[in-house]
Design an enzyme around this catalytic site. Sequence first.
Site, PDB file in Angstrom:
ATOM      1  N   LEU A  18       0.834  -1.212   0.000  1.00  0.00           N
ATOM      2  CA  LEU A  18       0.000   0.000   0.000  1.00  0.00           C
ATOM      3  C   LEU A  18       0.869   1.263   0.000  1.00  0.00           C
ATOM      4  CD1 LEU A  18      -2.730  -1.109   2.600  1.00  0.00           C
ATOM      5  CD2 LEU A  18      -2.606  -1.565   0.139  1.00  0.00           C
ATOM      6  N   VAL A  59      10.587   2.434  12.391  1.00  0.00           N
ATOM      7  CA  VAL A  59       9.656   3.369  13.054  1.00  0.00           C
ATOM      8  C   VAL A  59       9.575   3.152  14.568  1.00  0.00           C
ATOM      9  CG1 VAL A  59       8.261   3.746  10.981  1.00  0.00           C
ATOM     10  CG2 VAL A  59       7.576   1.972  12.630  1.00  0.00           C
ATOM     11  N   SER A 153      -6.925  -0.807   9.945  1.00  0.00           N
ATOM     12  CA  SER A 153      -7.365  -2.050   9.305  1.00  0.00           C
ATOM     13  C   SER A 153      -8.807  -2.273   9.720  1.00  0.00           C
ATOM     14  CB  SER A 153      -6.515  -3.224   9.810  1.00  0.00           C
ATOM     15  OG  SER A 153      -7.143  -4.457   9.504  1.00  0.00           O
ATOM     16  N   TYR A 166      -2.860  -7.206  16.916  1.00  0.00           N
ATOM     17  CA  TYR A 166      -3.045  -6.443  15.667  1.00  0.00           C
ATOM     18  C   TYR A 166      -4.256  -5.522  15.782  1.00  0.00           C
ATOM     19  CZ  TYR A 166      -3.282  -5.574  10.626  1.00  0.00           C
ATOM     20  OH  TYR A 166      -3.307  -4.975   9.395  1.00  0.00           O
ATOM     21  N   LYS A 170      -4.363  -1.417  15.738  1.00  0.00           N
ATOM     22  CA  LYS A 170      -5.111  -0.679  14.712  1.00  0.00           C
ATOM     23  C   LYS A 170      -6.286   0.090  15.336  1.00  0.00           C
ATOM     24  CE  LYS A 170      -2.596  -2.025  11.210  1.00  0.00           C
ATOM     25  NZ  LYS A 170      -1.724  -1.043  10.508  1.00  0.00           N
ATOM     26  N   PHE A 199      -6.289  -6.625   1.016  1.00  0.00           N
ATOM     27  CA  PHE A 199      -5.623  -6.086  -0.166  1.00  0.00           C
ATOM     28  C   PHE A 199      -4.555  -7.035  -0.683  1.00  0.00           C
ATOM     29  CE2 PHE A 199      -6.850  -1.693  -1.228  1.00  0.00           C
ATOM     30  CZ  PHE A 199      -7.900  -1.575  -0.338  1.00  0.00           C
TER      31      PHE A 199
END
Length: 260
Positions: A18, A59, A153, A166, A170, A199
Amino acid sequence: MKLDNNVAAVVTGGASGLGAATARALAAKGVKVAIFDLQKEKGEAVAAEIGGVFCEVNVTSDESVDAGFAKARAAHGQERVLVNCAGTGNAVKTASRAKEDGSIRHFPLEAFNWVIQINLVGTFRCIAKSAAGMLTLEPQEDGERGAIVNTASVAAEDGQIGQAAYSASKGGVVGMTLPIARDLMGEGIRVNTILPGIFDTPLLAAAPQPVKDALAASVPFPKRLGRPEEYANLALCMIETGYFNGEDVRLDGGIRMAPR
Ligand SMILES: NC(=O)c1ccc[n+]([C@@H]2O[C@H](COP(=O)([O-])OP(=O)(O)OC[C@H]3O[C@@H](n4cnc5c(N)ncnc54)[C@H](O)[C@@H]3O)[C@@H](O)[C@H]2O)c1
């Protein structure tokens, strides 16, 4: 915001999927793009293709992110656009019994924290440091200084079995979107978040074709995986449309994820 060669952008996770699609779409408008990613070879290849600059950035590290912004700004000037796509995931049940011997285990806390550090804290680190830089910019039309797009997400809202870390990471990105937009509203910086469904990116490339086909068939309409360019389209729409602010938008073909 008008996207052209007067604008500099930073795309985290821009070496792949993405983020790479968004880096390409921004560059196609003339924007000067810096890619922050761990993957040096892939990141350098995308940067070379779009005439941008690659910064090897983790990051989760203050020093690494600071060095990335220093390199990007030396090359292109202060960015007006930040797109956060760097992210990862894991799948572990909160507590479970091993199939083999019935032994009981739980989600290791370091594995939980690892996902939170990359997806949530890493996203906030890049936002805070980028927004601090944007404050030095001259305001443009409507007093606008910058625009930020984050990637959550659909798992923020309908996380599946094994997705506690996760989904928490998110969900955190979704939860902080409005307060950050409010923090920055007096400075003319807009903040929005995309919640992608399923995706077709390298994240899914390892999955066997029957699994991909089953995932595609589970989407209400259209019955296929999302295309990275479709994510990039929405990211650019959020950046270019001045009235888009403080919003979390699902981009998912209407899917609502089942428990598994
Ligand atoms: N593909 C999907 O179906 C899907 C669905 C929902 C959300 N997302 C989210 O979209 C974002 C992009 O995912 P993608 O599908 O393009 O995956 P991807 O694996 O193709 O790209 C993610 C990129 O992030 C980079 N990255 C990971 N950890 C990093 C770190 N600590 N520092 C810097 N870079 C790091 C990776 O090297 C990789 O290039 C992720 O946040 C992911 O959670 C993807």
